[in-house]
Design an enzyme around this catalytic site. Structure first.
Site, PDB file in Angstrom:
ATOM      1  N   ASP A   1       0.836  -1.201   0.000  1.00 44.37           N
ATOM      2  CA  ASP A   1       0.000   0.000   0.000  1.00 44.37           C
ATOM      3  C   ASP A   1       0.870   1.251   0.000  1.00 44.37           C
ATOM      4  O   ASP A   1       1.963   1.255   0.575  1.00 44.37           O
ATOM      5  CB  ASP A   1      -0.892  -0.032   1.257  1.00 44.37           C
ATOM      6  CG  ASP A   1      -2.078   0.908   1.127  1.00 44.37           C
ATOM      7  OD1 ASP A   1      -2.299   1.464   0.029  1.00 44.37           O
ATOM      8  OD2 ASP A   1      -2.788   1.096   2.130  1.00 44.37           O
TER       9      ASP A   1
ATOM     10  N   ASN B   1       1.480   3.337  -2.940  1.00 45.16           N
ATOM     11  CA  ASN B   1       2.093   3.767  -4.210  1.00 45.16           C
ATOM     12  C   ASN B   1       1.612   5.163  -4.605  1.00 45.16           C
ATOM     13  O   ASN B   1       2.397   6.003  -5.070  1.00 45.16           O
ATOM     14  CB  ASN B   1       1.722   2.804  -5.346  1.00 45.16           C
ATOM     15  CG  ASN B   1       2.306   1.422  -5.169  1.00 45.16           C
ATOM     16  OD1 ASN B   1       3.158   1.222  -4.322  1.00 45.16           O
ATOM     17  ND2 ASN B   1       1.852   0.471  -5.964  1.00 45.16           N
TER      18      ASN B   1
ATOM     19  N   ASN C   1     -10.881  -2.708  -6.367  1.00 51.12           N
ATOM     20  CA  ASN C   1     -10.008  -1.791  -7.127  1.00 51.12           C
ATOM     21  C   ASN C   1     -10.548  -1.453  -8.523  1.00 51.12           C
ATOM     22  O   ASN C   1     -10.088  -0.498  -9.149  1.00 51.12           O
ATOM     23  CB  ASN C   1      -8.585  -2.351  -7.250  1.00 51.12           C
ATOM     24  CG  ASN C   1      -7.763  -2.223  -5.985  1.00 51.12           C
ATOM     25  OD1 ASN C   1      -6.871  -3.016  -5.721  1.00 51.12           O
ATOM     26  ND2 ASN C   1      -8.065  -1.217  -5.166  1.00 51.12           N
TER      27      ASN C   1
ATOM     28  N   SER D   1      -8.696  -4.921   4.731  1.00 51.05           N
ATOM     29  CA  SER D   1      -9.142  -4.623   3.361  1.00 51.05           C
ATOM     30  C   SER D   1      -9.587  -5.857   2.563  1.00 51.05           C
ATOM     31  O   SER D   1      -9.195  -6.035   1.416  1.00 51.05           O
ATOM     32  CB  SER D   1      -8.027  -3.893   2.589  1.00 51.05           C
ATOM     33  OG  SER D   1      -7.694  -2.698   3.250  1.00 51.05           O
TER      34      SER D   1
HETATM   35  C1  FPP Z   1      -1.326   0.298  -3.500  1.00 56.30           C
HETATM   36  O1  FPP Z   1      -1.057   1.602  -3.762  1.00 56.30           O
HETATM   37  C2  FPP Z   1      -0.918  -0.677  -4.446  1.00 56.30           C
HETATM   38  C3  FPP Z   1      -1.700  -1.255  -5.417  1.00 56.30           C
HETATM   39  C4  FPP Z   1      -2.944  -0.743  -5.990  1.00 56.30           C
HETATM   40  C5  FPP Z   1      -1.305  -2.538  -5.910  1.00 56.30           C
HETATM   41  C6  FPP Z   1      -0.463  -2.516  -7.123  1.00 56.30           C
HETATM   42  C7  FPP Z   1       0.890  -2.906  -6.772  1.00 56.30           C
HETATM   43  C8  FPP Z   1       1.913  -2.693  -7.548  1.00 56.30           C
HETATM   44  C9  FPP Z   1       1.784  -1.990  -8.837  1.00 56.30           C
HETATM   45  C10 FPP Z   1       3.226  -3.192  -7.149  1.00 56.30           C
HETATM   46  C11 FPP Z   1       3.727  -4.154  -8.160  1.00 56.30           C
HETATM   47  C12 FPP Z   1       2.857  -5.298  -8.358  1.00 56.30           C
HETATM   48  C13 FPP Z   1       2.790  -6.070  -9.477  1.00 56.30           C
HETATM   49  C14 FPP Z   1       2.056  -7.342  -9.445  1.00 56.30           C
HETATM   50  C15 FPP Z   1       3.422  -5.702 -10.757  1.00 56.30           C
HETATM   51  P1  FPP Z   1      -2.268   2.604  -3.726  1.00 56.30           P
HETATM   52  O2  FPP Z   1      -2.548   3.024  -5.119  1.00 56.30           O
HETATM   53  O3  FPP Z   1      -3.428   2.010  -2.995  1.00 56.30           O
HETATM   54  O4  FPP Z   1      -1.633   3.764  -2.872  1.00 56.30           O
HETATM   55  P2  FPP Z   1      -2.385   4.909  -2.066  1.00 56.30           P
HETATM   56  O5  FPP Z   1      -3.161   4.224  -0.980  1.00 56.30           O
HETATM   57  O6  FPP Z   1      -1.264   5.739  -1.540  1.00 56.30           O
HETATM   58  O7  FPP Z   1      -3.255   5.639  -3.054  1.00 56.30           O
END
Ligand code: FPP
Length: 261
Positions: free
Chosen positions: A38, A40, A86, A214
């Site tokens: 979590d 990104n 998502n 979650s």
């Molecule tokens: C959370 O960040 C992460 C995700 C939505 C999952 C995706 C994960 C990756 C891209 C890592 C690599 C994985 C693979 C399989 C290539 P968020 O967007 O929820 O962050 P936020 O809560 O800060 O908005």
């Protein structure tokens, strides 16, 4: 899993202050470690970058976690990449993630071969865009003979949907006369989950400070130790991984009983 001690020591050479490989007991490692990746989006936002850059950076963290898990001799690594909820994100972000999953898998297949990693998916991958699904199926077939670590990636995964699916599968077996309702027990139920055949996680790591499950592995996490770090997923390193294991090893796991030590 058999671990290569020389490679592990090389992987953890040059420790920063406050954590080193000697802080953990290699004889008491968790078999299955699971990650809720979590943060990104927040990582990107903090740098004035689009969310896509955060996800791209998150791929690097995941690669390091895969390699580190192999070095540590972890049997099963799992990670939550995309939940059934998502799909509510913008179409642009969903498409970007699906594309990223496909390209990442193609790019990382040599690593899975080199490290003898077997790939698995948790969730309903039949609903993914065709290209992503095809690449995932290729990943499954190309790694099915690997007998090192299992890497289970949760994509289009939701724990409640998984539980409902298991109930439906059991109900079908009962209706078909293959099973008596009285025979249903925890083991039979667990056999109908996406994690069938995998041990439950001993350790769950969640990044970016959120104190929630979650809709992730609700059945499988019944006795799991949870480690939450404020570190955002793209900043998560092999040293944070060690910190999580050190915390796990410091816990008193009683499984509802009393400590006999
Ligand atoms: C959370 O960040 C992460 C995700 C939505 C999952 C995706 C994960 C990756 C891209 C890592 C690599 C994985 C693979 C399989 C290539 P968020 O967007 O929820 O962050 P936020 O809560 O800060 O908005």
């Amino acid at each position: 899993m058999i671990r290569d001690e020389a490679k592990l020591r090389a992987h953890y050479a040059d420790p920063p202050e406050g954590i080193c490989l000697e802080d953990i007991d290699l004889d008491r490692m968790p078999r299955h470690v699971s990650f809720i990746m979590d943060g990104n989006g927040r990582w990107a936002q903090a740098r004035g970058l689009p969310r896509s850059r955060g996800h791209a950076a998150g791929v690097n963290s995941l690669r390091e976690v895969v390699t580190t898990s192999v070095r540590l001799g972890i049997d099963v690594l799992s990670a939550y990449a995309f939940s059934t909820e998502n799909w509510r994100r913008s179409q642009e972000e969903v498409e970007l993630l699906m594309h990223l999953f496909a390209t990442t898998l193609v790019n990382e297949l040599p690593l899975f071969h080199q490290e003898n990693v077997r790939l698995r998916f948790l969730g309903d991958i039949s609903q993914l865009p065709q290209k992503t699904r095809e690449v995932f199926e290729q990943g499954l077939s190309e790694t099915e003979d690997h007998d090192g670590m299992t890497f289970a990636l949760a994509v289009n995964y939701g724990s409640r949907a998984e539980l409902v699916r298991a109930a439906r599968l059991l109900a079908n077996d009962v209706a078909a006369g293959k099973l008596d309702a009285e025979q249903i027990d925890e083991d039979l139920f667990a056999d109908r989950l996406y994690t069938c055949g995998l041990p439950d996680p001993e350790l769950l790591v969640r990044t970016s400070g959120e104190l929630r499950l979650s809709n992730y592995l609700l059945w499988q996490l019944a006795y799991t130790e949870i480690f939450v770090t404020d570190v955002l997923w793209p900043d998560f390193t092999k040293w944070d991984y060690l910190r999580a294991i050190r915390a796990y090893q410091g816990r008193d796991r009683r499984f509802g009983g009393v400590n006999t030590a």
